[in-house]
Motif scaffolding. Sequence first.
Motif, PDB file in Angstrom:
ATOM      1  N   ALA A 148     -67.419 -39.347 -18.400  1.00  0.00           N
ATOM      2  CA  ALA A 148     -65.957 -39.287 -18.525  1.00  0.00           C
ATOM      3  C   ALA A 148     -65.488 -37.996 -19.188  1.00  0.00           C
ATOM      4  N   THR A 169     -68.386 -28.901 -12.629  1.00  0.00           N
ATOM      5  CA  THR A 169     -69.323 -29.910 -13.145  1.00  0.00           C
ATOM      6  C   THR A 169     -69.646 -30.918 -12.042  1.00  0.00           C
ATOM      7  N   GLU A 223     -68.171 -35.078 -25.068  1.00  0.00           N
ATOM      8  CA  GLU A 223     -68.660 -34.812 -26.426  1.00  0.00           C
ATOM      9  C   GLU A 223     -67.517 -34.467 -27.374  1.00  0.00           C
ATOM     10  N   GLU A 270     -56.665 -24.434 -11.872  1.00  0.00           N
ATOM     11  CA  GLU A 270     -56.214 -25.535 -12.728  1.00  0.00           C
ATOM     12  C   GLU A 270     -56.171 -25.018 -14.169  1.00  0.00           C
TER      13      GLU A 270
END
Length: 495
Positions: A152, A235, A181, A387
């Motif tokens: 997430a 990612t 994290e 973005e």
Amino acid sequence: MTPKIVTSFIGGEWVEPNESSHKIKIIHPADEQHISTLYEADTNEVSNAAETAKKTFDSGVWSNASVDDRKSVLLAIKDLIIENKEEIAEQEVMNTGAPIAQAYGRQIPRSAMNFEFFAEFISQASSPVFDQNPDYITYVRREPIGVAGLIAPWNAPMALATMKIAGAIAFGNSCILKPSELTPLGFVPFMNLLKKAGLPDGVINMVNGRGSVTGTAITQNENIDVIAFTGGTETGRVIGAESGKTLKKIVTELGGKSANIIFSDADFERALDAAMVAIFSNNGQQCLAGSRILVEKPIAKEFKKRMVERARNLIIGDPFDSKTEIGPLISKEQIEKVMSFAQTAEESDDTNILCGGKRCESFQKGYYFEPTIVETKSNQNTVCQEEIFGPFATILEFDGIDEAIELANDSEFGLVSYIWSTDIRKIMRAQAEIRAGVVWVNTPLMRELRAPFGGYKNSGIGRDGGEWSRNLFTEEKTVSIPLKDFPITKLGEND
Ligand code: NAD
């Protein structure tokens, strides 16, 4: 109270802190204070979590529980989130800097609703039966897939992660969550309420740490069968490639640069209100932000003037103040990233910063960035293509529906799009021709959990929501049973 340390949560217990672990400082973005320390899970710890999840799954304690039992546990989790909303909201705001009013108004209710939604969904879901062949009945069983790895992002930690958790466990899976994290804190009170809700230990596990270490250990783990990922596009590519090596099922929900098209026949005031919500809520850090505003020429001048007035008037401040509309960005890295786009806009010939574009000077501490609106002449400008993920909107004028659609589609992303018009023919043409997973017509941010959510192009692969989450988190098994005996060819009887 903010926990001093955060470790992994495996088999219903917090893992004892191991001093040799890599440690990550958790920072409150409003004052840059070190508020907690995360003890990173290494590959061994992720393996332990995955083994625990698998053993729990294989034991059948949850995977074979009746739908009614699972439903009642999901509803109990929902009730406990609501009962503990102050504590969860406090940790979430402490961690993200999102305004508390938005945590209470959106993030926490959504987290509770995710469990309620899947509780109701499983109690109503059915599977197809094929009885067209009079000699057979063939039906489809839906079975939990096994262990789900849920990765997430930091921008709406609880709301996004609980959508994955609720979907995974509703269908009988065990799971391992890896929050960002940067944002583990809200999950501490959340994990602590699972026993009380009656969820067997080992069904929901959590490991914390960097993507390159803890995240990679998840995507490489052989005991994990499916990956649900939300985060950045780059990612997503790495996770897709890594998960492919062990042939995991995967869904990726990635970045966006969503067009917010405002036609001159739109309800001007509502479109303006919504444009503000779409770009400035959650401090502008949301995948579905209406960050690329396209406004039709006849109303463009007035729209820019009014939106700039409103942006300058936003209440920026302590995220714990209930009046705050914009809080600090999540981290030093994020504010530096957003500032670099302001720099790009400043240096570019075809852009003009109408407001903002710099750190808020009135704050000594904290990652506060001024709400920013930049007018551009070309959609090819970097600030229209990349973005930015902050309170940063671009505005581009267009002339007629052909140009609006062309500009909306001129992006590597295709997550959501917004259309503002009172002309049904324009709306119908635009909604059909825009290449995005979600189209919001005359409304901002409408999340219908029954419907699929996800992106076209570089905004992701696959969808979540009702049936689509079921597809992700279950295997389909086709079972055929003959209704009468029929001759079977006798191979090997050749005498
Ligand atoms: P990110 O991609 O940096 O990180 C997301 C998660 O992936 C984190 O938990 C991170 O630790 C982990 N990760 C990073 N590298 C990994 C690796 N190699 N293997 C496994 N895990 C890894 O994203 P972020 O900065 O946390 O979040 C912001 C991004 O998320 C934005 O691009 C935003 O648009 C996107 N997002 C998309 C949606 C959606 O529904 N489409 C929703 C929210 C956010």
